[in-house]
Structures are given as structure tokens and as C-alpha cells.
Write an enzyme that holds these catalytic residues in place. Structure first.
Site, PDB file in Angstrom:
ATOM      1  N   GLU A  90       1.167  -1.250   0.636  1.00 43.87           N
ATOM      2  CA  GLU A  90       0.000  -0.535   0.021  1.00 43.87           C
ATOM      3  C   GLU A  90       0.531   1.320  -0.061  1.00 43.87           C
ATOM      4  O   GLU A  90       1.057   2.259   1.239  1.00 43.87           O
ATOM      5  CB  GLU A  90      -0.932   0.181   1.152  1.00 43.87           C
ATOM      6  CG  GLU A  90      -2.142  -1.175   1.063  1.00 43.87           C
ATOM      7  CD  GLU A  90      -2.738  -0.945   1.600  1.00 43.87           C
ATOM      8  OE1 GLU A  90      -3.531   0.163   2.963  1.00 43.87           O
ATOM      9  OE2 GLU A  90      -3.498  -1.871   2.179  1.00 43.87           O
ATOM     10  N   GLU A 124      -5.326  -8.110   0.005  1.00 47.00           N
ATOM     11  CA  GLU A 124      -6.132  -8.195   1.920  1.00 47.00           C
ATOM     12  C   GLU A 124      -7.350  -8.042   1.577  1.00 47.00           C
ATOM     13  O   GLU A 124      -7.612  -7.711  -0.454  1.00 47.00           O
ATOM     14  CB  GLU A 124      -5.523  -6.549   2.241  1.00 47.00           C
ATOM     15  CG  GLU A 124      -4.376  -7.348   3.066  1.00 47.00           C
ATOM     16  CD  GLU A 124      -3.223  -5.526   3.524  1.00 47.00           C
ATOM     17  OE1 GLU A 124      -4.250  -4.879   4.144  1.00 47.00           O
ATOM     18  OE2 GLU A 124      -2.308  -5.881   3.342  1.00 47.00           O
TER      19      GLU A 124
HETATM   20  C1  PNW Z   1      -5.268  -2.142   4.875  1.00 47.96           C
HETATM   21  N1  PNW Z   1      -9.212   1.804   2.412  1.00 47.96           N
HETATM   22  O1  PNW Z   1      -4.638  -0.313   5.092  1.00 47.96           O
HETATM   23  C2  PNW Z   1      -3.219  -2.141   5.687  1.00 47.96           C
HETATM   24  O2  PNW Z   1      -2.701  -2.697   4.886  1.00 47.96           O
HETATM   25  C3  PNW Z   1      -3.400  -3.585   6.937  1.00 47.96           C
HETATM   26  O3  PNW Z   1      -2.318  -2.832   7.331  1.00 47.96           O
HETATM   27  C4  PNW Z   1      -4.198  -3.106   8.182  1.00 47.96           C
HETATM   28  O4  PNW Z   1      -4.729  -3.509   8.680  1.00 47.96           O
HETATM   29  C5  PNW Z   1      -5.403  -3.393   6.806  1.00 47.96           C
HETATM   30  O5  PNW Z   1      -5.657  -2.784   5.640  1.00 47.96           O
HETATM   31  C6  PNW Z   1      -6.720  -2.881   7.982  1.00 47.96           C
HETATM   32  O6  PNW Z   1      -7.181  -1.499   7.510  1.00 47.96           O
HETATM   33  C7  PNW Z   1      -5.885  -0.644   3.868  1.00 47.96           C
HETATM   34  O7  PNW Z   1      -9.437   2.540   2.650  1.00 47.96           O
HETATM   35  C8  PNW Z   1      -6.193   0.812   5.135  1.00 47.96           C
HETATM   36  O8  PNW Z   1     -10.035   0.830   1.762  1.00 47.96           O
HETATM   37  C9  PNW Z   1      -7.224   1.940   4.060  1.00 47.96           C
HETATM   38  C10 PNW Z   1      -7.820   0.898   2.858  1.00 47.96           C
HETATM   39  C11 PNW Z   1      -8.320  -0.416   2.994  1.00 47.96           C
HETATM   40  C12 PNW Z   1      -6.607  -1.017   3.647  1.00 47.96           C
END
Ligand code: PNW
Length: 446
Positions: free
Chosen positions: A161, A354
């Protein structure tokens, strides 16, 4: 139906699960420092224990084995394996070697993420992502890791990310290191990050036989409310639009076009003409070495319709289904359209690195965790992924996360796991969703 080769897995990340933040001469990361500052983490927690995976990794593998997943995606803490003089730390490397051996013994394939946000503080002190040298540091780290894990790991993900790294960490300062870069600094830092990826790819290809490589951005795909072709095309264009701030964390093209298409989008050079970083042909060649997969983290999306031929974002209605974290609306079709857009533009097989759900889980009177909403979320998203699977090359799906863990600036207050973690005593309790996912995997692979 998914076929037998489809990879069902689970994902985690080092700082979010390992604990033991000062064992075996591990050095400090930006998260070790960020969590010390009052107010940065909602509940004042930090990564010092969490799931205690540095100690309990064999139990982690047992949970994965019983779950029936073929693959486990975890990240390596740069700070465990390289010291402040930029020399390898064998004890830290041993942890990952042992983890991989334990996984392989149980027929689980390790998918290694090299960078999931825990930058060594000593590199940050030298300027971090704004220091040109960072890509050499990253290349050296990659060299050390790939050699140490030789024969154990062939599947690598360079960076997790990039949008969150840059936007949350360096633009709005909600994540470590809590900085607020200017536009010009952002562009330079993004370019350096892409160079980190490129140099790592070169090293992995050199050191690892039959390697597969990708990087794992996140996105919130635009979901057309009907199957109108014009609407689809407009949604597709919007997804790859150069900058759409209000749609954080998209910015798909600025990160992925250089990697998959060999250059930043044309508009990049126009929009940012006064603040461009130095970009050479060699840089772009390095950044765009061929990859094997398009990894993507997709949790949610937004609905779009056409009004007077213009694309309009729909508001979520009051009471719309959502998770226990403010950005997580349940939009199952986001996964379908996301993989479709990505495959259409970048023409490689897709892996969902993910996807997961956050709910307000607790242990019921009967001692179990009945997380019905997570089960529903997983099923709805997998129905959509399966629909895409029939049309496109899709290789796998990693649920986030194996267990509840440190959810960055939300600390321990948000739970995404298939396994409940009692932070008072470290007990791990399989949730209903753990058994449901197990059943889905068994059913799908029959
Ligand atoms: C991910 N969105 O972050 C990260 O890779 C993980 O470390 C984290 O724990 C997990 O998702 C849950 O938050 C994201 O806005 C942040 O769609 C934002 C988004 C998606 C994933």
C-alpha cells in the site's frame, strides 16, 4: 467454482502481530517511536506484545494449518534483520527462517512482503523516503533477506500500500512518521519508493529461482450502479484518474502505471510540471521490470451513476451496512470491478492480497466469538470474486487478517481477525468466521 489451484490464504504484517519489539537486538522502527507519542494511537496501545507472534509462531502456523489455507502472507521487519550500521542481524533472520520452515513443513507457502510500513528509524533519520539512498538501503535489505530465505521463499511482494505509506504517513501525518510533506516532496518520495521497488525486483530475480514478484497497492474501486457500457467506461477512467484526493486511497495510476506501463500517466507531467522530481529513462526501466501478478488490497468501494452524462458518486444511504471502522462500507462488487479494471489495464493475473472485515467482536457467554457479520462479508465478497474468476485470470485471495492485531493509529481497538486475541492474557480463540472460512476453502477446492 474456484479451481484446485486457487490460492486461499491469510495475511498479516510484522509490526501488527509480532510484539517483542526490542528482542534479539531489533532496532527501532518509525512505528516504535510514533506509538510513544501521546495522542497518536486512539487507545494509547502499541506493538510491544499484540499477538506475540515472535514467540508463538508455531501456534500461528498451527492455526493456519487447521484453517486449511495454502498460503500465508506475512511481512519482514527490516528492523529485525538489519542493524543500525546496515549489517545483517542473524538472530532476526533466524526468526523468519524458522517461521518459513514451520510453514513449509505444514504445506503452507510463504508469501513475503518486504515492506509493510515499519521503516527503520535510523533510515528515517537520514531523510527516509526523501533520501536518494533509500533505494540502495532497500536493495541491500532485499539481498540479505532473499539470500537468508533461499530455498524457502519464492513469492515476494515488495511494498504494501504505497498510497497509505505516502498519504497517511507523509502527507496527513496520521501514521508514522507523522509528517506533512509538500506536493513537491511527495512526488520525490513517491519516485524514490518506486525505485525501491525496482531495485528490489532486480535483486529478487537475481537471487531467487522461479521467483514470483508483485507489489500490493490498495484501492477503493468505483462500482457502477448498472451495467451500462458508458457508465462502466467512465468508472474505469475515474479509477485510473491521476489524482482524486477525495477518493483516497486510490491514485492507482501514479503508483501502478510506472510499474506496469513503464511511465507515469501523461497528465502527471502536465499537472505537476513545476514540481517534477528528476525522472530518468533508466529509472523508468528499473521501475517497470516485468512482474508476475497484480496484487491488490480491496476492502470497499463507492457507487457511481450517470446524471446528464456526468459521473456522479452516490451517497451511502443512512444505515448502510458497514464495519466497525469509519471507512469500511460493505461493497462486495468493489472486488469484482477492481480486479476487472486492473486486469484490463495492466494485463496480468490478479491476486487479492488483502480483504477483510472489522467488527466489534467479543466473547459470548458460551466462550465463543460469534462474528456473523464477518462471515457474511467474506461470503458476499467471494461470490463477486468468483464471478470475476470466471471471466479473468485470478490466482488467489488472502483474508486480512489471521488474527486481531495492532490496527495502526486505531491501536488494539479494531478487530479484523478470524482468530480473537484476548490482549489481557494472549489467549487466541478461533471465531465463527475461522470455521466458516475453513468450510468455504474446503467446499471451493473440492
Ligand atoms: C490495510 N481503504 O490498510 C493495511 O495493509 C493493513 O495493515 C491494515 O491493518 C488493514 O488494511 C485494515 O485496515 C488499508 O481505505 C487502509 O480502503 C485503507 C483502506 C484499505 C486498507
Amino acid at each position: 467454482m474456484f479451481n484446485k489451484d486457487f490460492i486461499f490464504g491469510c495475511a498479516t504484517a510484522s509490526y501488527q502481530i509480532e510484539g517483542s519489539i526490542d528482542k534479539d537486538s531489533k532496532v527501532l522502527s518509525i512505528w516504535d517511536n510514533f506509538t510513544k507519542i501521546k495522542g497518536n494511537i486512539i487507545d494509547g496501545s502499541d506493538g510491544s506484545i499484540v499477538c506475540d507472534s515472535y514467540i508463538k509462531y508455531k501456534d500461528d502456523v498451527r492455526l493456519l494449518k487447521n484453517l486449511g489455507v495454502k498460503a500465508y502472507r506475512f511481512s519482514i521487519a527490516w528492523t529485525r534483520v538489519i542493524d543500525e550500521n546496515n549489517n545483517p542481524n542473524q538472530k532476526g533472520l533466524d526468526y523468519y527462517i524458522n517461521l518459513c520452515k514451520e510453514l513449509l513443513k505444514n504445506n503452507i507457502t510463504p508469501y513475503v512482503t518486504l515492506y509493510h510500513w515499519d521503516l527503520p528509524q535510523w533510515i528515517m533519520d537520514k531523510g527516509g523516503v526523501l533520501n536518494d539512498e533509500i533505494s540502495d538501503f532497500f536493495a541491500y535489505y532485499t539481498d540479505v533477506v532473499t539470500k537468508a530465505l533461499d530455498g524457502l521463499v519464492k513469492d515476494y511482494i515488495t511494498i504494501n500500500e504505497p498510497q497509505c505509506i505516502m498519504h497517511l504517513g507523509f502527507r496527513v501525518g496520521a501514521h508514522a512518521p507523522g509528517l506533512k510533506y509538500t506536493d513537491k516532496e511527495m512526488l520525490q518520495a513517491i519516485h524514490n519508493l518506486l525505485l525501491c521497488h525496482g531495485k528490489a525486483v532486480r535483486i529478487i530475480r537475481k537471487n531467487v529461482k522461479n521467483s514470483t514478484i508483485g507489489f500490493a497497492p490498495c484501492s477503493r474501486p468505483m462500482v457502477p450502479v448498472s451495467e451500462d457500457k458508458e457508465l462502466y467506461d467512465k468508472c474505469y477512467n475515474k479509477y485510473f484518474e491521476l489524482v482524486n484526493d477525495y477518493e483516497f486511497p486510490n491514485r492507482v495510476s501514479i503508483y501502478s502505471d510506472p510499474i506496469f506501463l513503464g511511465d507515469y500517466p501523461k497528465e502527471y507531467y502536465l499537472v505537476f510540471k513545476d514540481i517534477l522530481p528528476k525522472i530518468t529513462k533508466e529509472d523508468l526501466k528499473l521501475i517497470s521490470q516485468p512482474l508476475d501478478y497484480i496484487y491488490q488490497n480491496i476492502y470497499t468501494g463507492n457507487y457511481y451513476s450517470l446524471k446528464d452524462n456526468e459521473l456522479v458518486k452516490e451517497d451511502f444511504y443512512f444505515g448502510y451496512p458497514e464495519g466497525n471502522i469509519d471507512w469500511l462500507q460493505v461493497v462486495p462488487k468493489s472486488i469484482y470491478y477492481g480486479v476487472k479494471y486492473l486486469n484490463q489495464r495492466y494485463k496480468l493475473p490478479v491476486i487479492i492480497s488483502e480483504n477483510g472485515f472489522c467488527s466489534n467482536d467479543f466473547i459470548s457467554l458460551d466462550g465463543k466469538c460469534h462474528d456473523m457479520q464477518r462471515i457474511d462479508y467474506i461470503k458476499r465478497y467471494l461470490i463477486e470474486l468468483e464471478k470475476a474468476f470466471k471471466e479473468l485470470p485470478i490466482k488467489g485471495y488472502f483474508y486480512w487478517s489471521l488474527f486481531d492485531n495492532f490496527e495502526w493509529n486505531s491501536g488494539l481497538s479494531k478487530r479484523f481477525g478470524l482468530v480473537y486475541v484476548d490482549y489481557r492474557n494472549g489467549n487466541r480463540i478461533e471465531k465463527d468466521s475461522y470455521y466458516a472460512y475453513k468450510e468455504i476453502i474446503e467446499e471451493a477446492l473440492k
